[in-house]
Design an enzyme around this catalytic site. Structure first.
Site, PDB file in Angstrom:
ATOM      1  N   LYS A 294       0.853  -1.180   0.000  1.00  0.00           N
ATOM      2  CA  LYS A 294       0.000   0.000   0.000  1.00  0.00           C
ATOM      3  C   LYS A 294       0.894   1.236   0.000  1.00  0.00           C
ATOM      4  O   LYS A 294       1.774   1.372   0.848  1.00  0.00           O
ATOM      5  CB  LYS A 294      -0.906   0.003   1.230  1.00  0.00           C
ATOM      6  CG  LYS A 294      -1.920  -1.128   1.241  1.00  0.00           C
ATOM      7  CD  LYS A 294      -2.797  -1.059   2.480  1.00  0.00           C
ATOM      8  CE  LYS A 294      -3.755  -2.228   2.541  1.00  0.00           C
ATOM      9  NZ  LYS A 294      -4.756  -2.238   1.470  1.00  0.00           N
ATOM     10  N   ARG A 368      -9.480 -12.316   1.904  1.00  0.00           N
ATOM     11  CA  ARG A 368     -10.216 -13.495   1.437  1.00  0.00           C
ATOM     12  C   ARG A 368      -9.407 -14.777   1.633  1.00  0.00           C
ATOM     13  O   ARG A 368      -9.986 -15.852   1.773  1.00  0.00           O
ATOM     14  CB  ARG A 368     -10.627 -13.304  -0.026  1.00  0.00           C
ATOM     15  CG  ARG A 368      -9.494 -13.238  -1.011  1.00  0.00           C
ATOM     16  CD  ARG A 368      -9.885 -12.548  -2.301  1.00  0.00           C
ATOM     17  NE  ARG A 368     -10.122 -11.130  -2.085  1.00  0.00           N
ATOM     18  CZ  ARG A 368     -10.465 -10.270  -3.044  1.00  0.00           C
ATOM     19  NH1 ARG A 368     -10.617 -10.691  -4.289  1.00  0.00           N
ATOM     20  NH2 ARG A 368     -10.662  -9.000  -2.774  1.00  0.00           N
TER      21      ARG A 368
END
Length: 514
Positions: A294, A368
């Site tokens: 990020k 996920r």
């Protein structure tokens, strides 16, 4: 009960003693049929449509002054209206506040809670210490209890503070709220149920607010153990070796680049003998994005990536605190997505607990990956009647719905309808997005599936659906709802505890114990 404590987890307890962690509020709330001596402020709940506002014992001078002030302020009792009168004539109070509640029979719980939150903000700006809240103008006994409890709940939710890491924290709100109600027992009972929810929200806020170096997987699990076990919740913590032994390579892989390896937290409240309801929450305790790093300021908020797991812990705590007649198991896969020479790489392949191989299209789609094994574990070990997972999963959800709604995905209409109802009851609103058909959305050339696809929110949901298999399942994407930069409504700045109230009500709706 299997409990694994690591030495690292004890560092959190050393930093913040457990007694301090459990003390979320300094305010106190009482219910009684009459006032108490020493009160410095009076708050009167006023329904709409009254021609004159007056309580027993008020003289003509007091009644005239109050109603003249209300007329000047155009106060008509509409919900959210508030008028303050300082040094009211003929009364022994420093201030009198009238609080509009509209039509009591139609005032919904979230609005009542926001009225309470706004009142607490106002009171905190004064020197009031002992406040009497008089609900006697609400004539219907059921509305009298219901609204008093909900407004008191709103006061509690707004007065939470996360200040354990400050060397000299500001003084917390510490008033006594004394409620005068028509049925003490009923109001107290309803407030106690909501206070259990508030304690769950506070726990979720606490876990969400913990910085990455304090709220790592072992510390998160230890915190949950300490707060849930005293309520009779069966807590199991699997450490990194046990995660590997169980075959959960997808969960383990996300944390393998960190010194804080993967854990799995299981919290089981057996309030009934029914087939369990499974809640699975994303517990990525800090998300650097891995090698798909990020690069924006959003990385500063990534302690909030564990808020789905925090919501599950908070919901189990709320249900246990209410002694709810439900069988619910909360599963929280815990990881820290960091970079090192051991971290997973884009293009790597992991094997999940059910044997599925997963190509890593992005190391920043890690939520996920850990949820996959959490969902599989819940399904494989507990044979639940239903699985609901909750996560700050995708930026695509925020693009689609913003922050007022969570996205939900499911092929089971009854799950969607019951979740929508829970959202309306708590003002944690949800909106259904489609699961497909999106043919080939997570296909991989080298593995069974991959962890990326487009559209992004749907790809995440389709990925998770694979691991639920034939168990009824619903996915909640609560991206951008975990943290607030400034206080709003029932929330102070910081962690919101979003999802606790939603899941608590939904479990009871689904189990038929509302």
């Amino acid at each position: 009960m299997t409990v694994m404590r690591s030495f690292a987890a004890l560092l959190l307890a050393a930093l913040m003693p457990l007694a301090a962690m459990a003390q979320y509020l300094e305010t106190t709330t009482h219910f009684a049929p009459r006032g108490m001596p020493g009160t410095d402020s009076l708050v009167v709940l006023v329904p709409e449509g009254l021609s004159d506002v007056s309580l027993p014992g008020w003289g003509a001078e007091t009644t005239a002054q109050v109603n003249r002030a209300l007329q000047a302020a155009e106060f008509d009792g509409s919900a959210r209206q508030r008028v303050e009168i300082l040094a009211p004539a003929g009364l022994p109070y420093e201030r009198l506040i009238t609080l509009g509640v509209g039509n009591p029979g139609e005032l919904e719980r979230p609005v009542a809670e926001e009225i309470g939150a706004a009142l607490s903000v106002h009171i905190n700006g004064t020197r009031a210490k002992v406040i009497e809240l008089n609900a006697s103008l609400i004539s219907d006994a059921g509305d009298n209890s219901r609204l008093s409890a909900a407004i008191a709940h709103g006061v509690d939710l707004r007065n939470y503070r996360f200040d354990q890491l400050k060397s000299q924290p500001d003084a917390r709100p510490a008033q006594t709220y004394h409620w005068v109600v028509s049925s003490v027992g009923d109001a107290q009972r309803q407030y106690n149920m909501l206070r259990a929810v508030a304690e769950g929200v506070f726990t979720a806020r606490e876990l969400t607010n913990l910085p990455g170096s304090n709220g790592y997987p072992a510390a998160f699990a230890e915190y949950a153990l300490q707060t849930l076990a005293p309520l009779g919740v069966e807590v199991t913590i699997l450490g990194p070796e046990e995660v590997l032994e169980a075959g959960m390579g997808s969960l383990y892989g996300v944390s393998q680049g960190s010194q804080h390896k993967a854990h799995l937290l299981i919290a089981h409240w057996r309030g009934s003998d029914d087939q369990p309801i499974a809640l699975v929450g994303k517990g990525n305790t800090f998300d650097t994005g891995g090698y798909d790093l990020k690069t924006t300021s959003s990385i500063l908020l990534m302690q909030g990536d564990k808020s789905g797991g925090a919501a599950v812990v908070g919901a189990v705590k709320a249900l246990a605190g209410q002694q709810a007649a439900v069988n619910v198991v909360g599963v929280v896969p815990l990881s820290q997505n960091s970079i090192s020479g051991e971290a997973i790489l884009p293009g790597d392949v992991l094997r999940a607990g059910d044997g599925t191989t997963i190509e890593i299209g992005s190391t920043d789609a890690e939520g996920r990956l850990i949820l996959a094994d959490g969902i599989w574990y819940a399904r494989d070990r507990y044979n639940p009647s239903v699985i609901v997972d909750i996560a700050t999963l995708t930026g695509a959800k925020t693009t689609a719905l913003g922050t007022d709604y969570s996205a939900i995905f499911s092929d089971y209409p009854e799950l969607v309808d019951s979740m929508k109802l829970a959202g309306q009851m708590t003002d944690e609103l949800v909106w259904q997005l489609p699961l497909g058909p999106y043919r080939g959305i997570i296909d991989s050339r080298i593995a069974d599936i991959q962890n990326t696809g487009s559209p992004g929110a749907q790809a995440g949901a389709v990925f998770l659906q694979h691991f639920a298999a034939d168990t009824p399942w619903l996915h909640i994407d609560m991206a951008s709802q975990a943290l607030l930069s400034s206080a709003r409504g029932i929330h102070p700045a910081g962690g919101t505890g979003h999802g606790v109230r939603l899941l608590t009500e939904w479990v009871k709706i689904y189990a038929g114990v509302q």
